[in-house]
Design an enzyme around this catalytic site. Sequence first.
Site, mmCIF file in Angstrom:
data_model
loop_
_atom_site.group_PDB
_atom_site.id
_atom_site.type_symbol
_atom_site.label_atom_id
_atom_site.label_comp_id
_atom_site.label_asym_id
_atom_site.label_seq_id
_atom_site.Cartn_x
_atom_site.Cartn_y
_atom_site.Cartn_z
ATOM 1 N N CYS A 1 0.805 -1.204 -0.194
ATOM 2 C CA CYS A 1 0.149 0.066 0.126
ATOM 3 C C CYS A 1 0.944 1.086 0.184
ATOM 4 O O CYS A 1 1.951 1.327 0.571
ATOM 5 C CB CYS A 1 -0.814 0.196 1.123
ATOM 6 S SG CYS A 1 -2.298 -1.092 1.265
ATOM 7 N N ILE A 2 0.517 2.312 -0.601
ATOM 8 C CA ILE A 2 0.967 3.351 -0.704
ATOM 9 C C ILE A 2 0.255 4.546 -0.522
ATOM 10 O O ILE A 2 -0.982 4.606 -0.867
ATOM 11 C CB ILE A 2 2.071 3.699 -2.130
ATOM 12 C CG1 ILE A 2 2.659 5.128 -2.006
ATOM 13 C CG2 ILE A 2 1.144 3.614 -3.296
ATOM 14 C CD1 ILE A 2 3.779 5.056 -2.963
ATOM 15 N N LEU A 3 0.493 5.797 0.273
ATOM 16 C CA LEU A 3 -0.330 6.802 0.549
ATOM 17 C C LEU A 3 0.466 7.880 0.715
ATOM 18 O O LEU A 3 1.533 7.882 1.664
ATOM 19 C CB LEU A 3 -1.006 6.389 1.886
ATOM 20 C CG LEU A 3 -1.768 7.758 2.435
ATOM 21 C CD1 LEU A 3 -3.055 8.008 1.570
ATOM 22 C CD2 LEU A 3 -2.192 7.688 3.820
ATOM 23 N N GLN B 1 -0.132 15.842 -1.271
ATOM 24 C CA GLN B 1 -0.093 15.190 -2.354
ATOM 25 C C GLN B 1 0.279 16.348 -3.544
ATOM 26 O O GLN B 1 0.478 17.518 -3.303
ATOM 27 C CB GLN B 1 -1.447 14.608 -2.746
ATOM 28 C CG GLN B 1 -1.839 13.586 -1.882
ATOM 29 C CD GLN B 1 -3.307 12.893 -2.059
ATOM 30 O OE1 GLN B 1 -3.996 13.568 -3.188
ATOM 31 N NE2 GLN B 1 -3.557 11.777 -1.461
ATOM 32 N N ARG B 2 1.017 15.768 -4.519
ATOM 33 C CA ARG B 2 1.082 16.327 -5.870
ATOM 34 C C ARG B 2 2.536 17.253 -5.445
ATOM 35 O O ARG B 2 2.461 18.213 -6.174
ATOM 36 C CB ARG B 2 0.053 17.145 -6.254
ATOM 37 C CG ARG B 2 -1.052 16.650 -7.002
ATOM 38 C CD ARG B 2 -0.906 15.742 -7.936
ATOM 39 N NE ARG B 2 -0.233 16.105 -9.208
ATOM 40 C CZ ARG B 2 -1.085 16.499 -10.300
ATOM 41 N NH1 ARG B 2 -2.332 16.503 -10.223
ATOM 42 N NH2 ARG B 2 -0.326 16.729 -11.431
ATOM 43 N N TYR C 1 6.075 13.386 -3.516
ATOM 44 C CA TYR C 1 6.457 12.452 -2.630
ATOM 45 C C TYR C 1 6.085 11.176 -3.065
ATOM 46 O O TYR C 1 6.722 10.060 -2.696
ATOM 47 C CB TYR C 1 5.692 12.722 -1.372
ATOM 48 C CG TYR C 1 6.119 13.815 -0.432
ATOM 49 C CD1 TYR C 1 7.779 14.112 -0.445
ATOM 50 C CD2 TYR C 1 5.515 14.900 0.217
ATOM 51 C CE1 TYR C 1 8.141 15.298 0.216
ATOM 52 C CE2 TYR C 1 6.037 15.885 0.860
ATOM 53 C CZ TYR C 1 7.363 16.079 0.561
ATOM 54 O OH TYR C 1 7.938 17.143 1.256
ATOM 55 N N LYS D 1 6.184 9.762 -6.052
ATOM 56 C CA LYS D 1 7.147 9.309 -6.999
ATOM 57 C C LYS D 1 8.373 8.990 -6.289
ATOM 58 O O LYS D 1 9.104 8.019 -6.646
ATOM 59 C CB LYS D 1 7.595 10.493 -7.991
ATOM 60 C CG LYS D 1 6.432 10.442 -9.296
ATOM 61 C CD LYS D 1 6.975 11.237 -10.272
ATOM 62 C CE LYS D 1 6.088 12.615 -9.986
ATOM 63 N NZ LYS D 1 6.390 13.796 -11.070
ATOM 64 N N GLU E 1 1.404 -4.166 -5.424
ATOM 65 C CA GLU E 1 0.244 -5.038 -5.379
ATOM 66 C C GLU E 1 -1.085 -4.679 -6.069
ATOM 67 O O GLU E 1 -1.135 -3.401 -6.118
ATOM 68 C CB GLU E 1 -0.090 -5.255 -3.871
ATOM 69 C CG GLU E 1 -1.085 -6.129 -3.415
ATOM 70 C CD GLU E 1 -1.404 -6.292 -1.934
ATOM 71 O OE1 GLU E 1 -0.462 -6.549 -0.922
ATOM 72 O OE2 GLU E 1 -2.366 -5.928 -1.603
ATOM 73 N N SER F 1 -5.505 1.971 -7.469
ATOM 74 C CA SER F 1 -6.507 2.693 -7.419
ATOM 75 C C SER F 1 -6.172 3.608 -8.751
ATOM 76 O O SER F 1 -5.198 3.539 -9.294
ATOM 77 C CB SER F 1 -6.177 3.696 -6.337
ATOM 78 O OG SER F 1 -5.198 4.311 -6.178
HETATM 79 N N1 ACO Z 1 -4.729 14.310 -10.684
HETATM 80 C C1 ACO Z 1 -3.977 13.895 -11.923
HETATM 81 N N2 ACO Z 1 -2.868 13.361 -11.801
HETATM 82 C C2 ACO Z 1 -2.404 13.002 -10.438
HETATM 83 C C3 ACO Z 1 -3.057 13.260 -9.171
HETATM 84 C C4 ACO Z 1 -4.201 13.875 -9.469
HETATM 85 N N3 ACO Z 1 -4.989 14.373 -8.316
HETATM 86 N N4 ACO Z 1 -2.372 12.881 -8.369
HETATM 87 C C5 ACO Z 1 -1.112 12.385 -8.830
HETATM 88 N N5 ACO Z 1 -1.057 12.440 -10.210
HETATM 89 C C6 ACO Z 1 -0.331 11.894 -11.104
HETATM 90 C C7 ACO Z 1 0.530 12.910 -11.725
HETATM 91 O O1 ACO Z 1 1.250 12.555 -13.003
HETATM 92 C C8 ACO Z 1 1.723 13.092 -10.741
HETATM 93 O O2 ACO Z 1 2.828 13.692 -11.609
HETATM 94 P P1 ACO Z 1 2.999 15.120 -11.783
HETATM 95 O O3 ACO Z 1 2.584 15.942 -10.237
HETATM 96 O O4 ACO Z 1 4.329 15.477 -11.890
HETATM 97 O O5 ACO Z 1 2.126 15.622 -12.725
HETATM 98 C C9 ACO Z 1 2.000 11.643 -10.506
HETATM 99 O O6 ACO Z 1 0.693 11.178 -10.566
HETATM 100 C C10 ACO Z 1 2.414 11.467 -8.929
HETATM 101 O O7 ACO Z 1 2.533 12.607 -8.342
HETATM 102 P P2 ACO Z 1 3.380 12.827 -6.832
HETATM 103 O O8 ACO Z 1 3.193 14.173 -6.314
HETATM 104 O O9 ACO Z 1 4.336 12.250 -7.010
HETATM 105 O O10 ACO Z 1 2.499 11.543 -6.079
HETATM 106 P P3 ACO Z 1 1.626 12.117 -4.539
HETATM 107 O O11 ACO Z 1 2.483 12.392 -3.380
HETATM 108 O O12 ACO Z 1 0.387 12.875 -4.891
HETATM 109 O O13 ACO Z 1 1.039 10.411 -4.062
HETATM 110 C C11 ACO Z 1 -0.534 8.606 -4.295
HETATM 111 C C12 ACO Z 1 0.294 9.747 -5.170
HETATM 112 C C13 ACO Z 1 0.246 7.978 -3.162
HETATM 113 C C14 ACO Z 1 -1.076 7.708 -5.431
HETATM 114 C C15 ACO Z 1 -1.660 9.436 -3.800
HETATM 115 O O14 ACO Z 1 -2.472 10.005 -4.651
HETATM 116 C C16 ACO Z 1 -2.419 9.005 -2.779
HETATM 117 O O15 ACO Z 1 -2.083 8.734 -1.623
HETATM 118 N N6 ACO Z 1 -3.653 8.511 -3.284
HETATM 119 C C17 ACO Z 1 -4.700 7.715 -2.145
HETATM 120 C C18 ACO Z 1 -4.228 6.489 -1.884
HETATM 121 C C19 ACO Z 1 -3.898 5.537 -3.112
HETATM 122 O O16 ACO Z 1 -4.875 5.677 -3.957
HETATM 123 N N7 ACO Z 1 -2.930 4.923 -2.921
HETATM 124 C C20 ACO Z 1 -2.577 3.908 -4.038
HETATM 125 C C21 ACO Z 1 -3.325 2.649 -3.963
HETATM 126 S S1 ACO Z 1 -2.607 1.310 -5.120
HETATM 127 C C22 ACO Z 1 -1.346 0.479 -3.981
HETATM 128 O O17 ACO Z 1 -1.524 0.823 -2.914
HETATM 129 C C23 ACO Z 1 -0.431 -0.273 -4.828
#
Ligand code: ACO
Length: 258
Positions: free
Chosen positions: A127-129, A135-136, A139, A141, A161, A165
């Site tokens: 799991c990643i969060l 966010q954005r 972190y 990445k 895994e 989402s």
């Molecule tokens: N809308 C559009 N694109 C998005 C968004 C958004 N809201 N959030 C992330 N992205 C995309 C973009 O391409 C972004 O890159 P960019 O900012 O250079 O354009 C890229 O994803 C990653 O952005 P980061 O800032 O590195 O990621 P962030 O710290 O926001 O974390 C995460 C991403 C962990 C998925 C976060 O959105 C989150 O915690 N979501 C809720 C929980 C979740 O869904 N976790 C993943 C479940 S799957 C698993 O656990 C295996």
Amino acid sequence: LREHEEFTKVKNIATIELGRYEIETWYFSPFPPEYNDTLKLFFCEFCLNFMKRKEQLQRHMVDGKKNKVYGQNLCYLAKLFLDHKTLYYDVDLFLFYVLCECDERGCHMVGYFSKEKHSEESYNLACILTLPPYQRKGYGKFLIAFSYELSKKEGKVGTPERPLSDLGLLSYRGYWTRVLLDILKKHKSNISIKELSDMTAIKADDILTTLQGLDLIQYRKGQHAICADPKVLDRHLKAAGRGGLDVDVSKLIWTPYK
Ligand code: ACO
């Protein structure tokens, strides 16, 4: 008299390691007998648990088994933002990597990922969060890149895994795209999916779907071949946006879980 005996007893532990410091001790202290043959003890500077070996301390800092309540609470908190994941109470089976922003008030959690100690399916991340206020900012990445660095240390390929989402898929696709395009740019097309996988610890299936999505795969004589026109690569690289925060591998001290 008993107090006096305690004072005059020969010093048992010569040094301790506590946070950044190695400290010579001054007097005897009545540690349980199993620590009596130990010259040096390793303390966790946060909870003051003590251990005989440095590796135990390093494990203690991240192991769900050793910090059960923290691990369980982290899972409750994370589930508030994770739709498809089962909540595991059995935190013993996982390692937790918690990312913090630090300031004068202390270390503040911004996100985390969990990793199974042993995965049959070659999952390198469960799991990643990233907590919503953080966010954005790159972190996610960073955490993803970090999980692949651990896989490289294990000498294994890894994959997150399933199911992913929507935000998880977006983040992973972004990471895979950037990493693969950077390598292809350097090597032109003269590289196979297997070689890419060996270099990046990204599972071959994930490489294939990413490159197919970018239209960089041709199917020739029953085989997938990468065909990366430099112009097409540049176009994709421009669209791929900014890279994440870099993981400084030289700072990563980690022993694979056995
Ligand atoms: N809308 C559009 N694109 C998005 C968004 C958004 N809201 N959030 C992330 N992205 C995309 C973009 O391409 C972004 O890159 P960019 O900012 O250079 O354009 C890229 O994803 C990653 O952005 P980061 O800032 O590195 O990621 P962030 O710290 O926001 O974390 C995460 C991403 C962990 C998925 C976060 O959105 C989150 O915690 N979501 C809720 C929980 C979740 O869904 N976790 C993943 C479940 S799957 C698993 O656990 C295996």
